[in-house]
Design an enzyme around this catalytic site. Sequence first.
Site, short mmCIF file in Angstrom:
data_model
loop_
_atom_site.label_atom_id
_atom_site.label_comp_id
_atom_site.label_asym_id
_atom_site.label_seq_id
_atom_site.Cartn_x
_atom_site.Cartn_y
_atom_site.Cartn_z
N CYS A 108 -96.93 -20.24 -4.33
CA CYS A 108 -96.70 -20.86 -5.65
C CYS A 108 -95.55 -21.89 -5.45
O CYS A 108 -95.34 -22.68 -6.49
CB CYS A 108 -96.31 -19.89 -6.67
SG CYS A 108 -94.79 -18.94 -6.43
N HIS B 243 -91.69 -15.53 -8.86
CA HIS B 243 -92.71 -16.41 -9.19
C HIS B 243 -92.31 -17.90 -9.65
O HIS B 243 -91.31 -18.00 -10.55
CB HIS B 243 -93.95 -16.07 -10.15
CG HIS B 243 -95.04 -16.84 -10.36
ND1 HIS B 243 -95.85 -17.04 -9.33
CD2 HIS B 243 -95.50 -17.33 -11.46
CE1 HIS B 243 -96.81 -17.77 -9.84
NE2 HIS B 243 -96.49 -18.15 -11.06
#
Length: 488
Positions: A78, A434
């Site tokens: 990510c 994240h």
Amino acid sequence: MVSRRVSDTKAIVRILTQTFRFPHLSVATSLLGVAGLLYALKSGRFRNLNLFSGTKQDDEDDDDAILVPGLQNLGNNCFLNVILQALASCKDFRSYLQWVIDDASETVSGQEDDEQFPLTLALSDLLQELCTVGRSQSVSSPRQVMLALAHYVKNFNLTCQQDAAEALLHLISSLQEEIVVCYRPAKSSNLSDIMFSRNLRMVATAPSEEGLNDLKRWHKHLRGPFDGILGSTLMCRTCSSQISLEFQFFHTLPLSPLLYSGSSNIVLGCTLENCLKKFLGAEKVENYFCHRCWHVAAVKFLSVTRAAETDIEKVKSCGGDDKCDCKASLSLQRMPWSNSYSFILKQLTIARFPKLLCIQVQRASLNMFGESVKLSGHIAFPLVLDLSLYSPSSIGLNIEKNEYLNTEASSRNHGGLYRLVTVVEHFGMTGSGHYTVYRSVRVASQEEGEEEDCEELRWFSISDSEVGRVSESDVRGAEASLLFYEKL
């Protein structure tokens, strides 16, 4: 029902973060990454994504159902996906890649372009794909870019959780390493004839039309859109002299937020302008010997002690550099001197503005136990940023204008005005969690009566393959880790 799901998700995140404290375990980092994503989604950051809703948008909202492609997560990447999405919104970066490809096709021979420039071509194709808007959600793959990038960054694992800012720097340096071979000087020119003067101006000792054209091409290859120059000036306010002036390239500006004393919390109301002033502000340098101040004091001392006129004239006529032998004079050996006579300041300025400005907000710090902690809190950032306040001329510095420091873009119209195009946000702890991104896209206006070529700016929130439309207020409420601005 929704509030119960949110509390359940927070409980899961808390259990995971308390259980897995081993950053070297891939399973732990994977679970923490998922936990960070779940918390981001459930805490309302991406309420427009509708990931936990079984209903679709009503038919009357079809006009707003214009989306950009998402990106597949191929294993904790990510951090790279947000960088690729951010670069897709940077028009100058896409144009730069296309210019390199076109120029290489005319100058590089003997190999196919995809063999000579795999990263440049793969990145250009993917960014063009990410700029395609449609009414149905699509997902692109970063696999080709990752394969090409892995050739240059063998020690940077692209399938483990990494820092997004570090990934950007690796990508930029890998591109420069690849495209520098595009430079093919003409037979009549020689790179060895190009010299750097003390003020960093590039000088061709035997200038010719072919050589100057090659030099311009060489400059353009090395001067990517993220390349800016910082000027570091050492000044003595006592004698009003400029002691030294040095330059260094930068791709990103690392800014530290304002913190409460002894805390890892960002000061309430902290702004991006506060961080810039902290980074570029003047600071006093202790125990620095100013030779010019010494010579001024020496003349006064010799005059008071009625020294010989020849000694006084010698000190007056001296250039005042650190290599002179004035201190060896017998008349000056008894002169008292203290560094407190001089007030030395070190000042950073932006000597050359980049076309694309990437600001890295430093959100990691060490606590009193030496443990890495995340700096939490919101930093207000503008949609339009004015950097002209931090140029050399704005603080009274005299930096010679030359081709090296001033590109054509620097001399045109708006000076240091920048427009926000992308915001990268991180959820979770340092070393895990994240990344998500907000990016702006210009799409054709849907309003009736508007001209056909009229465009409007829309913002999208993107978490890997999931994409949703958001408002400017949602974007400005993000706890930004990276901010991308393009020059107006």
